[in-house]
Write a protein that holds these residues in place. Sequence first.
Motif, short mmCIF file in Angstrom:
data_model
loop_
_atom_site.label_atom_id
_atom_site.label_comp_id
_atom_site.label_asym_id
_atom_site.label_seq_id
_atom_site.Cartn_x
_atom_site.Cartn_y
_atom_site.Cartn_z
N ALA A 1 0.83 -1.21 0.00
CA ALA A 1 0.00 0.00 0.00
C ALA A 1 0.86 1.25 0.00
O ALA A 1 0.64 2.17 -0.81
CB ALA A 1 -0.93 -0.01 1.21
N GLU A 2 1.82 1.31 0.89
CA GLU A 2 2.68 2.50 0.98
C GLU A 2 3.48 2.71 -0.31
O GLU A 2 3.61 3.83 -0.80
CB GLU A 2 3.62 2.39 2.19
N ALA A 3 4.02 1.62 -0.87
CA ALA A 3 4.80 1.73 -2.10
C ALA A 3 3.95 2.23 -3.26
O ALA A 3 4.38 3.10 -4.03
CB ALA A 3 5.44 0.38 -2.45
N LEU A 4 2.76 1.69 -3.39
CA LEU A 4 1.87 2.11 -4.49
C LEU A 4 1.46 3.57 -4.36
O LEU A 4 1.53 4.33 -5.33
CB LEU A 4 0.61 1.25 -4.53
N LEU A 5 1.01 3.95 -3.18
CA LEU A 5 0.56 5.33 -2.98
C LEU A 5 1.70 6.31 -3.20
O LEU A 5 1.50 7.37 -3.81
CB LEU A 5 -0.06 5.48 -1.60
N ALA A 6 2.88 5.98 -2.72
CA ALA A 6 4.05 6.85 -2.93
C ALA A 6 4.43 6.91 -4.40
O ALA A 6 4.67 8.00 -4.95
CB ALA A 6 5.23 6.36 -2.08
N HIS A 7 4.48 5.76 -5.07
CA HIS A 7 4.87 5.70 -6.48
C HIS A 7 3.94 6.53 -7.36
O HIS A 7 4.38 7.18 -8.31
CB HIS A 7 4.87 4.24 -6.94
N LEU A 8 2.65 6.51 -7.03
CA LEU A 8 1.67 7.24 -7.82
C LEU A 8 1.50 8.69 -7.36
O LEU A 8 0.67 9.43 -7.90
CB LEU A 8 0.32 6.52 -7.79
N GLY A 9 2.28 9.12 -6.37
CA GLY A 9 2.21 10.50 -5.89
C GLY A 9 0.93 10.80 -5.13
O GLY A 9 0.47 11.95 -5.10
N LEU A 10 0.36 9.79 -4.47
CA LEU A 10 -0.92 9.95 -3.78
C LEU A 10 -0.81 9.89 -2.25
O LEU A 10 -1.76 10.24 -1.56
CB LEU A 10 -1.91 8.88 -4.25
N ARG A 11 0.31 9.46 -1.73
CA ARG A 11 0.42 9.21 -0.28
C ARG A 11 0.13 10.46 0.55
O ARG A 11 -0.48 10.38 1.61
CB ARG A 11 1.81 8.65 0.05
#
Length: 188
Positions: A116-126
């Motif tokens: 979850a953290e990796a995806l949200l960070a990668h997509l600039g959404l975290r």
Amino acid sequence: MYHRYDGLIFDMDGTILDTEPTHRKAWSEVLGRYGMQFDLEAMVALNGSPTWRIAEAVIALNGATLDPHELAREKTLAVKAMLLDTVRPLPLIDVVKEWHGRRPMAVGTGSESAIAEALLAHLGLRHYFQAVVAADHVQHHKPAPDTFLRCAALMGVAPEKCVVFEDADFGIQAARLAGMDAVDVRLL
């Protein structure tokens, strides 16, 4: 439309991110190593569950004797290898952007926190979310209310003042058990 709520909580997989095809591909790849298959309808019925619980169901369906936690670990590794290149936000992300800074928001997901953290960070959404509560943060998973109750606590919002956006029956049940309103995004 959501002015009456003090906090917004979003499921991740299938709600704000289009991860479902990648998860299915990872399951196919991992299960193929063992000559096993999964039933798509049974898999969809388990949406929102932690990976090890889905692994248990797949193992039982195939009459195998594998360790569900080990199978889940293999699937998680396969997903990690694929996700960053394939996942895109779903249209509901516009609600997240619209309410950013106006209400606290959290993600409550059945995925593991590393994914979850990796995806949200990668997509600039975290940065949109005050908290991310994942499967490894709670003892009782959806349909139990623990994930969403923890989201509310981390946002500092009373559960009855939260709305949950979900795409799975387990998640809708969890929101209702938490005393929260739920928006079934499959109906939007």
